[in-house]
Design a protein around this motif. Structure first.
Motif, PDB file in Angstrom:
ATOM      1  N   GLY A 184      -8.823  12.751  -3.820  1.00 33.98           N
ATOM      2  CA  GLY A 184      -9.884  13.750  -3.811  1.00 33.98           C
ATOM      3  C   GLY A 184     -10.571  13.887  -2.474  1.00 33.98           C
ATOM      4  N   ALA A 185     -10.441  12.879  -1.644  1.00 33.09           N
ATOM      5  CA  ALA A 185     -10.993  12.897  -0.286  1.00 33.09           C
ATOM      6  C   ALA A 185      -9.807  12.932   0.682  1.00 33.09           C
ATOM      7  CB  ALA A 185     -11.843  11.645  -0.049  1.00 33.09           C
ATOM      8  N   PRO A 186     -10.052  13.047   1.982  1.00 31.87           N
ATOM      9  CA  PRO A 186      -8.943  12.872   2.928  1.00 31.87           C
ATOM     10  C   PRO A 186      -8.286  11.504   2.695  1.00 31.87           C
ATOM     11  CG  PRO A 186     -10.850  13.786   4.048  1.00 31.87           C
ATOM     12  CD  PRO A 186     -11.307  13.400   2.663  1.00 31.87           C
ATOM     13  N   SER A 187      -6.999  11.425   2.905  1.00 35.74           N
ATOM     14  CA  SER A 187      -6.239  10.212   2.570  1.00 35.74           C
ATOM     15  C   SER A 187      -6.829   8.935   3.152  1.00 35.74           C
ATOM     16  CB  SER A 187      -4.784  10.359   3.012  1.00 35.74           C
ATOM     17  OG  SER A 187      -4.137  11.330   2.242  1.00 35.74           O
ATOM     18  N   GLU A 188      -7.291   8.976   4.377  1.00 36.39           N
ATOM     19  CA  GLU A 188      -7.870   7.775   5.007  1.00 36.39           C
ATOM     20  C   GLU A 188      -9.121   7.315   4.244  1.00 36.39           C
ATOM     21  OE1 GLU A 188      -6.386   6.154   7.501  1.00 36.39           O
ATOM     22  OE2 GLU A 188      -4.835   7.663   7.779  1.00 36.39           O
ATOM     23  N   ILE A 189      -9.910   8.261   3.765  1.00 36.88           N
ATOM     24  CA  ILE A 189     -11.116   7.928   2.995  1.00 36.88           C
ATOM     25  C   ILE A 189     -10.722   7.433   1.604  1.00 36.88           C
ATOM     26  CG2 ILE A 189     -13.293   8.818   2.037  1.00 36.88           C
ATOM     27  CD1 ILE A 189     -13.276   8.642   5.109  1.00 36.88           C
ATOM     28  N   ASP A 190      -9.705   8.064   0.995  1.00 36.42           N
ATOM     29  CA  ASP A 190      -9.193   7.571  -0.291  1.00 36.42           C
ATOM     30  C   ASP A 190      -8.852   6.088  -0.178  1.00 36.42           C
ATOM     31  OD1 ASP A 190      -9.319  10.094  -1.507  1.00 36.42           O
ATOM     32  OD2 ASP A 190      -7.167  10.480  -1.315  1.00 36.42           O
ATOM     33  N   GLU A 191      -8.133   5.738   0.877  1.00 35.97           N
ATOM     34  CA  GLU A 191      -7.726   4.344   1.078  1.00 35.97           C
ATOM     35  C   GLU A 191      -8.941   3.440   1.270  1.00 35.97           C
ATOM     36  OE1 GLU A 191      -4.107   2.465   3.435  1.00 35.97           O
ATOM     37  OE2 GLU A 191      -5.671   3.151   4.811  1.00 35.97           O
ATOM     38  N   GLN A 192      -9.913   3.892   2.036  1.00 37.50           N
ATOM     39  CA  GLN A 192     -11.130   3.105   2.265  1.00 37.50           C
ATOM     40  C   GLN A 192     -11.870   2.846   0.960  1.00 37.50           C
ATOM     41  OE1 GLN A 192     -13.541   4.746   5.406  1.00 37.50           O
ATOM     42  NE2 GLN A 192     -15.273   3.431   4.931  1.00 37.50           N
ATOM     43  N   PRO A 220      11.515   6.152  -8.719  1.00 36.47           N
ATOM     44  CA  PRO A 220      10.779   6.604  -9.915  1.00 36.47           C
ATOM     45  C   PRO A 220       9.301   6.180  -9.873  1.00 36.47           C
ATOM     46  CG  PRO A 220      12.825   5.516 -10.508  1.00 36.47           C
ATOM     47  CD  PRO A 220      12.634   5.305  -9.037  1.00 36.47           C
ATOM     48  N   GLY A 221       8.430   7.126 -10.096  1.00 34.46           N
ATOM     49  CA  GLY A 221       7.001   6.841 -10.147  1.00 34.46           C
ATOM     50  C   GLY A 221       6.340   6.627  -8.805  1.00 34.46           C
ATOM     51  N   ASN A 222       7.116   6.606  -7.730  1.00 38.17           N
ATOM     52  CA  ASN A 222       6.572   6.348  -6.405  1.00 38.17           C
ATOM     53  C   ASN A 222       5.885   7.603  -5.866  1.00 38.17           C
ATOM     54  OD1 ASN A 222       6.108   4.955  -4.002  1.00 38.17           O
ATOM     55  ND2 ASN A 222       8.095   5.432  -3.151  1.00 38.17           N
ATOM     56  N   LEU A 223       4.669   7.445  -5.382  1.00 42.91           N
ATOM     57  CA  LEU A 223       3.974   8.546  -4.722  1.00 42.91           C
ATOM     58  C   LEU A 223       3.543   8.056  -3.349  1.00 42.91           C
ATOM     59  CD1 LEU A 223       3.027  11.467  -4.995  1.00 42.91           C
ATOM     60  CD2 LEU A 223       0.834  10.573  -5.756  1.00 42.91           C
ATOM     61  N   PRO A 224       4.358   8.325  -2.338  1.00 42.41           N
ATOM     62  CA  PRO A 224       4.102   7.785  -1.007  1.00 42.41           C
ATOM     63  C   PRO A 224       3.061   8.595  -0.233  1.00 42.41           C
ATOM     64  CG  PRO A 224       6.138   9.019  -0.994  1.00 42.41           C
ATOM     65  CD  PRO A 224       5.622   9.042  -2.408  1.00 42.41           C
ATOM     66  N   ILE A 225       1.824   8.538  -0.704  1.00 43.32           N
ATOM     67  CA  ILE A 225       0.710   9.214  -0.048  1.00 43.32           C
ATOM     68  C   ILE A 225      -0.408   8.189   0.123  1.00 43.32           C
ATOM     69  CG2 ILE A 225      -1.024  11.047  -0.233  1.00 43.32           C
ATOM     70  CD1 ILE A 225       0.945  12.564  -2.025  1.00 43.32           C
ATOM     71  N   ILE A 226      -0.981   8.099   1.287  1.00 38.65           N
ATOM     72  CA  ILE A 226      -2.046   7.132   1.570  1.00 38.65           C
ATOM     73  C   ILE A 226      -3.173   7.260   0.542  1.00 38.65           C
ATOM     74  CG2 ILE A 226      -3.824   6.480   3.262  1.00 38.65           C
ATOM     75  CD1 ILE A 226      -1.865   7.449   5.436  1.00 38.65           C
ATOM     76  N   PRO A 237       0.834  -1.208   0.000  1.00 45.44           N
ATOM     77  CA  PRO A 237       0.000   0.000   0.000  1.00 45.44           C
ATOM     78  C   PRO A 237       0.866   1.256   0.000  1.00 45.44           C
ATOM     79  CG  PRO A 237      -0.640  -1.489   1.783  1.00 45.44           C
ATOM     80  CD  PRO A 237       0.629  -2.023   1.205  1.00 45.44           C
ATOM     81  N   SER A 238       0.373   2.309  -0.610  1.00 43.29           N
ATOM     82  CA  SER A 238       1.116   3.574  -0.600  1.00 43.29           C
ATOM     83  C   SER A 238       1.288   4.077   0.837  1.00 43.29           C
ATOM     84  CB  SER A 238       0.445   4.622  -1.495  1.00 43.29           C
ATOM     85  OG  SER A 238      -0.894   4.841  -1.106  1.00 43.29           O
ATOM     86  N   ARG A 239       0.402   3.665   1.747  1.00 47.17           N
ATOM     87  CA  ARG A 239       0.542   3.978   3.184  1.00 47.17           C
ATOM     88  C   ARG A 239       1.905   3.486   3.696  1.00 47.17           C
ATOM     89  NH1 ARG A 239      -2.405   4.655   7.804  1.00 47.17           N
ATOM     90  NH2 ARG A 239      -4.391   4.633   6.706  1.00 47.17           N
ATOM     91  N   PHE A 240       2.306   2.280   3.296  1.00 46.64           N
ATOM     92  CA  PHE A 240       3.589   1.716   3.705  1.00 46.64           C
ATOM     93  C   PHE A 240       4.724   2.663   3.317  1.00 46.64           C
ATOM     94  CE2 PHE A 240       7.431  -0.548   2.397  1.00 46.64           C
ATOM     95  CZ  PHE A 240       7.742  -1.264   3.542  1.00 46.64           C
ATOM     96  N   TRP A 241       4.667   3.172   2.075  1.00 49.45           N
ATOM     97  CA  TRP A 241       5.734   4.047   1.595  1.00 49.45           C
ATOM     98  C   TRP A 241       5.695   5.406   2.277  1.00 49.45           C
ATOM     99  CZ3 TRP A 241       9.376   1.382  -0.200  1.00 49.45           C
ATOM    100  CH2 TRP A 241       9.106   0.179  -0.868  1.00 49.45           C
TER     101      TRP A 241
END
Length: 137
Positions: free
Chosen positions: A114-122, A89-95, A71-75
């Motif tokens: 587009g939503a808060p990161s926690e909601i994006d992940e959900q 390269p290409g990594n975007l470490p955002i939840i 998951p991007s959360r890990f990064w």
């Protein structure tokens, strides 16, 4: 030779529909991207009212999860430990990006923005659950 699963168009449609339902349920307009295990875009939807940049962010989150199997959360959490992870390269470490794991193999990723990161992940997890089940996400 080993055979391994890959995502189909029907899989992407199923996951996209589940993500959109979850976004609607949460009350957010978002961009949703689905990529294969090489980071190639399979499907992208940008809901009305969400920023244009969210499509790029969602795609990069999906690519991060799909190509690394994490998951991007890990990064995002790893960047706090070692900032070198910002330069991958290409990594975007955002939840908000989650890998799609099928029978132990990462077959792609879903990214949401587009939503808060926690909601994006959900929202992304709802898409994965629609394909591989709630316990696999």
């Amino acid at each position: 030779m080993r055979m391994r699963a890959c995502l189909t168009e029907a899989d992407a449609v199923t996951m996209m529909a589940a993500c959109r339902r979850e976004a609607d349920k949460q009350g957010y307009a978002v961009s949703i991207a689905i990529v294969d295990d090489g980071g190639a875009l399979l499907r992208l939807e940008r809901m009305d009212g969400v920023s244009a940049t969210s499509a790029t962010v969602a795609t990069r989150k999906a690519g991060t999860a799909g190509t690394t199997g994490k998951p991007s959360r890990f990064w995002e959490e790893r960047v706090g430990e070692r900032q070198v992870f910002l330069t991958f390269p290409g990594n975007l470490p955002i939840i908000g990006g989650v890998p799609i794991i099928h029978e132990g193999d990462c077959v792609g990723g879903i990214g949401v923005s587009g939503a808060p990161s926690e909601i994006d992940e959900q929202i992304a997890l709802a898409g994965v659950s629609a394909l591989v089940g709630p316990d696999a996400a």
